[in-house]
Scaffold this active site. Structure first.
Site, PDB file in Angstrom:
ATOM      1  N   SER A   1      -6.081   3.550   4.242  1.00  0.00           N
ATOM      2  CA  SER A   1      -5.442   2.756   3.188  1.00  0.00           C
ATOM      3  C   SER A   1      -6.474   1.888   2.475  1.00  0.00           C
ATOM      4  O   SER A   1      -6.244   0.711   2.189  1.00  0.00           O
ATOM      5  CB  SER A   1      -4.319   1.880   3.765  1.00  0.00           C
ATOM      6  OG  SER A   1      -3.518   1.348   2.733  1.00  0.00           O
TER       7      SER A   1
ATOM      8  N   LYS B   1      -0.144   3.731  -2.666  1.00  0.00           N
ATOM      9  CA  LYS B   1      -1.154   4.793  -2.541  1.00  0.00           C
ATOM     10  C   LYS B   1      -0.505   6.164  -2.361  1.00  0.00           C
ATOM     11  O   LYS B   1      -1.186   7.189  -2.556  1.00  0.00           O
ATOM     12  CB  LYS B   1      -2.085   4.489  -1.371  1.00  0.00           C
ATOM     13  CG  LYS B   1      -2.934   3.228  -1.574  1.00  0.00           C
ATOM     14  CD  LYS B   1      -3.916   3.035  -0.440  1.00  0.00           C
ATOM     15  CE  LYS B   1      -4.748   1.784  -0.614  1.00  0.00           C
ATOM     16  NZ  LYS B   1      -3.980   0.554  -0.360  1.00  0.00           N
TER      17      LYS B   1
ATOM     18  N   SER C   1       0.796  -1.233   0.000  1.00  0.00           N
ATOM     19  CA  SER C   1       0.000   0.000   0.000  1.00  0.00           C
ATOM     20  C   SER C   1       0.823   1.275   0.000  1.00  0.00           C
ATOM     21  O   SER C   1       0.249   2.373  -0.016  1.00  0.00           O
ATOM     22  CB  SER C   1      -0.956   0.005   1.209  1.00  0.00           C
ATOM     23  OG  SER C   1      -2.019  -0.888   0.994  1.00  0.00           O
TER      24      SER C   1
END
Length: 536
Positions: free
Chosen positions: A123, A66, A63
């Site tokens: 997230s 992101k 993640s």
């Protein structure tokens, strides 16, 4: 050895004991393959590398992806491609993403700002995909934009396949590249950086908690940035912390758990603060240059599409001319009308008639006061009338403005007539022309007016003070933190540090009274002391 004879009940006991032993013994599996470890520590002010380990090894970013999704979202808002208040319709692709997710449903409408909050704080994978589709139309197109942006930022060993970071073949990055991206997030979009330090936030549908809240709460000075976890990547974290004038950014790939990862990041943060100089110049990273980024990395043949906007006017629109009539009768009427106009003009020139001068432009020569009440014979030529209307007088301190019905000064050469001359039929006997000044000058001339300064601030004479500090650096840092905290009302204000006898005053200037009052009330609500300063 003699045979051992056991009775049936002894055999039963033995079997029971053996069964218990077999149930309690765990079969030890093969050693699970741990995700490779990599780390990077830099001084955020200068970009200097303070520690690295496998920093250029391509690994699964999870993640941390992101961070790039949010960087492009901030860029899109800055360029006017989308607004935080744009209502986004969730697609089936976004709604079907696996956890962690916000819980978006297909067809649901939600503001773009809530998608940003969910992706940055929780997230959320569905929010990240929705961001990409809202900006680029599809996740594949958004991934190509992510790769172009990564190349522009100097992330040379990174390749993205999706907006959320779930494991996908070829979706790779490095500790060095993610550290570079974290530094750009901090310096390129400081107005949004506070998102990464929020423990909880409103994501439209519900309040969400930060996946990095444990590290933010446990490490002194920590204020971001982003966590990441998948089975292939392990526990990843890009973190930033500030102590005094020092700011350190640390990246760790391949942690075995949240606790061990956070402990390793804290250890590397301490190492960075020990190695970083207490004073260092701030060298912000250069903004990305997209001029050479037209190559579509994922398109067949590698050739991208360049769109150029032509804004130059090719044809200047003009009024359509009146059609020329071919009717002989109409042409005869037009010719007669033209001749009558010419005769009227000739007659007006040949025979003196009353003339009304609507406006006269003053000459650049020294001005004389206008005539208050002057009667002039209508038979005199116009030049003599104007010349005799203004007797010699001392010059006034400033030139007179243009008035209706005011004669020109005596020293003016030609008479400039601003308005058209009205010609009327001759009366029974010539009448006099009366030129009357709208501002008759009394016996004593007026005092000259002195303009010392003209204000262009539009009433923005108000300011607010947010503290008196011991040094200029502390005052500037206080102004920056306050601006990030209250970006909505302080966005147009100027930060100014003023040195006084009692210390360095941290002020926001260039505000209206309403803006200053609103900003100070909002800061007080956030437990930040401030004082409104009026114009002196």
């Amino acid at each position: 050895m003699d045979d051992v004879h056991l009775r049936p009940w002894q055999w039963a006991r033995f079997g029971l004991v053996l069964a218990v032993i077999l149930c309690t013994v765990q079969v030890v599996p093969k050693q699970a393959h741990a995700a490779p470890y990599a780390a990077m520590v830099i001084d955020a002010r200068t970009g200097e590398v303070l520690h690295s380990r496998n920093a250029d090894t391509q690994l699964h970013p999870a993640s941390l992806t992101k961070m790039m999704t949010l960087y492009i979202a901030f860029e899109a808002i800055k360029r006017g491609e989308i607004s935080p208040d744009t209502v986004v319709t969730i697609t089936g692709k976004a709604a079907a993403e696996p956890p962690s997710k916000l819980g978006l449903r297909k067809g649901q409408k939600i503001k773009f700002r809530y998608l940003i909050r969910a992706a940055a704080v929780k997230s959320a994978n569905d929010a990240a995909t929705a961001i990409g589709i809202a900006i680029s139309g599809s996740e594949a197109a958004f991934a190509r934009r992510m790769n172009r942006t990564a190349k522009a930022l100097g992330m040379t060993r990174t390749h993205f396949k999706n907006a959320h970071g779930l494991t996908e073949n070829g979706h790779l990055s490095t500790a060095r590249d993610m550290t570079t991206l974290g530094r750009h997030l901090f310096y390129d979009h400081p107005q949004y950086y506070n998102l990464f330090s929020r423990i909880t936030t409103d994501a439209g549908m519900k309040a969400v908690s930060n996946t990095n809240r444990r590290f933010l709460s446990s490490y002194k000075g920590a204020d971001g940035i982003k966590t990441g976890y998948t089975r292939a990547a392990g526990f990843n974290l890009v973190a930033s912390a500030e102590r005094g004038s020092e700011r350190i950014i640390t990246t760790v790939f391949g942690g075995r758990s949240t606790a061990t990862r956070n402990a390793k990041v804290a250890e590397l943060m301490d190492l960075g603060f020990r190695r970083a100089p207490s004073r260092a110049p701030v060298r912000k990273p250069a903004l990305p240059v997209y001029a050479a980024m037209d190559t579509d990395l994922d398109a067949p043949g590698g050739a991208g599409k360049t769109i150029r906007l032509i804004t130059a006017v090719k044809v200047s629109p003009r009024p359509t001319p009146r059609p020329v009539t071919q009717d002989p009768a109409a042409q005869a009427q037009l010719a007669a009308l033209t001749e009558s106009i010419k005769d009227a003009v000739v007659t007006a020139i040949a025979e003196p008639e009353p003339v009304v001068v609507a406006e006269a432009a003053p000459a650049p020569a020294p001005a004389a006061p206008p005539v208050t009440e002057t009667a002039i014979d209508a038979e005199e030529p116009l030049a003599e009338i104007v010349a005799s209307a203004a007797p010699a007088r001392p010059a006034m301190p400033k030139a007179q403005p243009l008035f209706t019905g005011t004669a020109a000064p005596a020293s003016a050469a030609p008479v400039a007539v601003a308005a058209p001359v009205t010609v009327s039929a001759p009366p029974a006997r010539p009448e006099a022309i009366v030129l009357t000044s709208l501002q008759p000058q009394a016996e004593s001339p007026a005092e000259p007016e002195v303009v010392t300064r003209m204000s262009t601030s539009g009433g923005r004479h108000w300011a607010i003070n947010v503290g008196v500090l011991g040094s200029r650096y502390q005052a500037e840092r206080t102004l920056l933190k306050t601006a990030l905290k209250e970006i909505d009302t302080l966005d147009e204000a100027l930060r100014k540090v003023v040195r006084r006898s009692n210390g360095w005053h941290a002020n926001f200037v260039g505000m209206t009274e309403a803006q200053a009052d609103l900003a100070c009330r909002r800061l007080n609500a956030r437990n930040t002391r401030c004082k409104v300063l009026g114009p002196s």
